[in-house]
Design a protein around this motif. Structure first.
Motif, short mmCIF file in Angstrom:
data_model
loop_
_atom_site.label_atom_id
_atom_site.label_comp_id
_atom_site.label_asym_id
_atom_site.label_seq_id
_atom_site.Cartn_x
_atom_site.Cartn_y
_atom_site.Cartn_z
N GLY A 1 0.58 -1.04 -0.23
CA GLY A 1 -0.01 0.03 0.04
C GLY A 1 0.93 1.36 -0.10
O GLY A 1 1.57 1.32 -0.78
N SER A 2 0.63 2.11 1.04
CA SER A 2 1.28 3.44 0.95
C SER A 2 2.62 3.35 1.70
O SER A 2 3.10 4.62 2.02
CB SER A 2 0.34 4.55 1.70
N TYR A 3 3.04 2.05 2.28
CA TYR A 3 4.42 2.17 3.03
C TYR A 3 5.49 1.24 2.32
O TYR A 3 5.05 0.11 1.52
CB TYR A 3 3.94 1.63 4.34
N VAL A 4 6.66 1.47 2.42
CA VAL A 4 7.64 0.59 2.16
C VAL A 4 8.57 0.29 3.42
O VAL A 4 8.70 1.16 4.53
CB VAL A 4 8.64 1.15 1.14
N VAL B 1 5.51 7.66 -9.60
CA VAL B 1 5.20 6.51 -10.25
C VAL B 1 4.36 5.67 -9.89
O VAL B 1 3.16 5.24 -10.52
CB VAL B 1 6.64 5.53 -10.77
N SER B 2 4.40 5.25 -8.59
CA SER B 2 3.57 4.11 -8.10
C SER B 2 2.32 4.58 -7.66
O SER B 2 1.82 4.77 -6.53
CB SER B 2 4.36 3.68 -6.50
N ALA B 3 1.13 4.53 -8.79
CA ALA B 3 -0.01 5.29 -8.59
C ALA B 3 -0.92 4.32 -7.73
O ALA B 3 -1.70 5.05 -6.99
CB ALA B 3 -0.35 5.23 -9.86
N LEU B 4 -0.75 3.08 -7.48
CA LEU B 4 -1.59 2.43 -6.81
C LEU B 4 -0.81 1.86 -5.57
O LEU B 4 -1.31 0.80 -5.04
CB LEU B 4 -2.06 1.06 -7.66
N GLY B 5 0.36 2.55 -5.17
CA GLY B 5 1.13 2.23 -4.13
C GLY B 5 1.84 0.77 -4.22
O GLY B 5 2.17 0.53 -5.52
N HIS B 6 2.06 0.06 -3.19
CA HIS B 6 3.12 -1.09 -3.42
C HIS B 6 2.30 -2.25 -3.21
O HIS B 6 1.26 -2.20 -2.42
CB HIS B 6 4.22 -0.98 -2.15
N ALA B 7 2.88 -3.17 -4.15
CA ALA B 7 2.44 -4.76 -3.91
C ALA B 7 0.83 -4.77 -4.03
O ALA B 7 -0.06 -5.59 -3.25
CB ALA B 7 2.69 -5.36 -2.87
N HIS B 8 0.27 -3.89 -5.06
CA HIS B 8 -1.30 -3.65 -5.15
C HIS B 8 -1.66 -5.39 -5.70
O HIS B 8 -1.23 -5.78 -6.88
CB HIS B 8 -1.73 -2.89 -6.16
#
Ligand SMILES: *Cc1c(COP(=O)(O)O)cnc(C)c1O
Length: 427
Positions: free
Chosen positions: A43-46, A63-70
């Protein structure tokens, strides 16, 4: 803030040192990197390799329009990779046709060429402009000071910042720069060889400056009069980053006559693939038919995997009404940052931008930052990192806030709390 985070255990410290060692020994040192080694995201976290969590308001540079690991992006990648990853452009396949259709539906009539990055998308626009003017001997493209158009040789020639050109001369001929948002400057710069104007709707690397509606309408009229192409680099501000598909659509909201505005060509990348490397340019009728068979190409461009991801991103953004979220939370973030500017006038000068392309500008001279030779923007970002948030410097005094489009209100508030804590610390 540093004390709150416990020192990583020895085994992890060795991991960081080992990874950094690999870079020092093997990776060309063309980047100034922060001392952060990332491991995974959700999501919004790394998280970094010490398991420290960061709220990601940098999005890998817009770049990451849908956050991470969508999960749906992962599923699209997996599903398509089971069928067909690559074909070359010797053949047809459905994902590329569908993605082109979505872009055309959002732009208006025209066609799309696919490539793999923003720099390449701009190269396509340059070639389109040269083809357009070729028979009349016109080739020159006017661009703006403080623009950014990529790191290819033509890209740095087009970019209106000396620092990207230095050491790489001679540059590609045929680019000249004019002040941004200054219509007379463009009019006065036109020569018999001028064939196009290329600008960003919102200058991303140049400190988050938006074009005015009058400038865009004036450029449209001027380009029509002089038979020049009006090209827009929407690599950073496009694909719903501002809360509309294109930044100019957001700029023209409630502006009489604005709904008729249309550029002749638009480059795209960044949020288009939301992390999968894909770029594209759209060109309007009739210019979209200038690049005939054999005149331009890319081996990977528009491959089934990238296009399947691109299609999924369009679908999720639409289904979940994420453009609305970008507008609402974008306004909220900007207004709250303006409030912080009033509360901490010795630290924050102002905030500006559209949607989730926000620039937080620091005051010129912050005493707490006087000791270091690092820019104010980098020093502020370093403190954000310590406090558990990623953001991206833009120029020497602006911090770019580029959250994922599916950001939650609580996460926006968390980001603001972190920014405020740093401002309070420095004030
Ligand atoms: C990032 C960017 C580019 C370059 O894109 P790459 O994918 O790095 O080649 C070009 N123009 C603008 C406005 C950008 O923000």
């Amino acid at each position: 803030m540093k004390e709150i985070v416990p020192a990583p255990p020895a085994i992890v410290r060795n991991d960081i040192a080992a990874i950094k060692g690999l870079f020092d020994k093997n990776v060309i040192p063309s980047y100034g990197r922060f001392e952060i080694t990332l491991s995974h995201g959700a999501g919004s976290y790394v998280w970094d390799v010490t398991n420290k969590r960061y709220l990601d308001f940098g999005g890998g540079i817009a770049v990451s329009a849908l956050g991470h690991a969508h999960p749906e992006m992962t599923e699209a990648l997996v599903e398509q990779s089971r069928k067909l990853i690559h074909t070359s452009n010797l053949y047809f396949h459905e994902p590329q046709g569908r993605l082109a259709e979505s872009i055309v539906n959002h732009m208006g009539c025209g066609k799309v060429f696919f490539c793999n990055s923003g720099g390449e998308a701009n190269e396509g626009l340059f070639k389109l402009a040269r083809k357009f003017g070729h028979d009349e001997g016109r080739f020159e493209i006017l661009t703006a000071f403080n623009s950014f158009h990529g790191r290819t040789l033509a890209g740095i020639s087009a970019t209106g910042q000396d620092k990207v050109k230095k050491g790489f001369e001679p540059l590609v001929p045929g680019f000249r720069h004019v002040p941004y948002n200054d219509l007379d400057a463009v009019r006065n710069a036109i020569s018999p060889a001028t064939v196009a104007v290329l600008i960003e709707g919102v200058q991303g690397e140049g400190g988050i400056t938006a074009a005015t509606p009058e400038y865009l309408l004036g450029l449209r009229k001027l380009c029509d009069e002089k038979k020049m192409l009006l090209l827009m680099d929407s690599v950073q501000d496009g694909h719903f980053r501002t809360g509309r598909f294109q930044a100019f659509q957001r700029i023209f909201e409630n502006v009489p006559g604005g709904e008729k505005f249309m550029p002749d060509g638009v480059s795209m990348a960044k949020a288009l693939g939301a992390g999968f490397p894909i770029g594209a340019f759209w060109a309007r009728e009739p210019y979209c038919n200038l690049l005939t068979a054999g005149s331009h190409g890319s081996t990977y461009g528009g491959n089934p995997l990238g296009c399947a991801v691109g299609n999924k991103i369009f679908q999720v953004i639409q289904r979940d009404k994420l453009a609305d979220n970008v507008r609402e939370l974008g306004d909220f973030l900007k207004n709250e940052m303006l409030r912080l500017a009033t509360k901490y006038p010795t630290v924050i000068k102002t905030a500006r931008g559209l949607g989730f392309l926000i620039g937080l500008e620091l005051v010129d001279k912050i005493p707490a930052f006087a000791q270091s030779d690092k820019t104010h923007a980098v020093q502020f970002v370093n403190r954000l990192h310590d406090a558990g948030m990623l953001a991206v410097p833009s120029g020497t005094h602006v911090i770019r806030i580029l959250p994922p489009f599916n950001l939650r209100k609580g996460e926006a508030e968390e980001g603001l709390r972190i920014i405020e804590s740093i401002a309070a610390q420095i004030a």
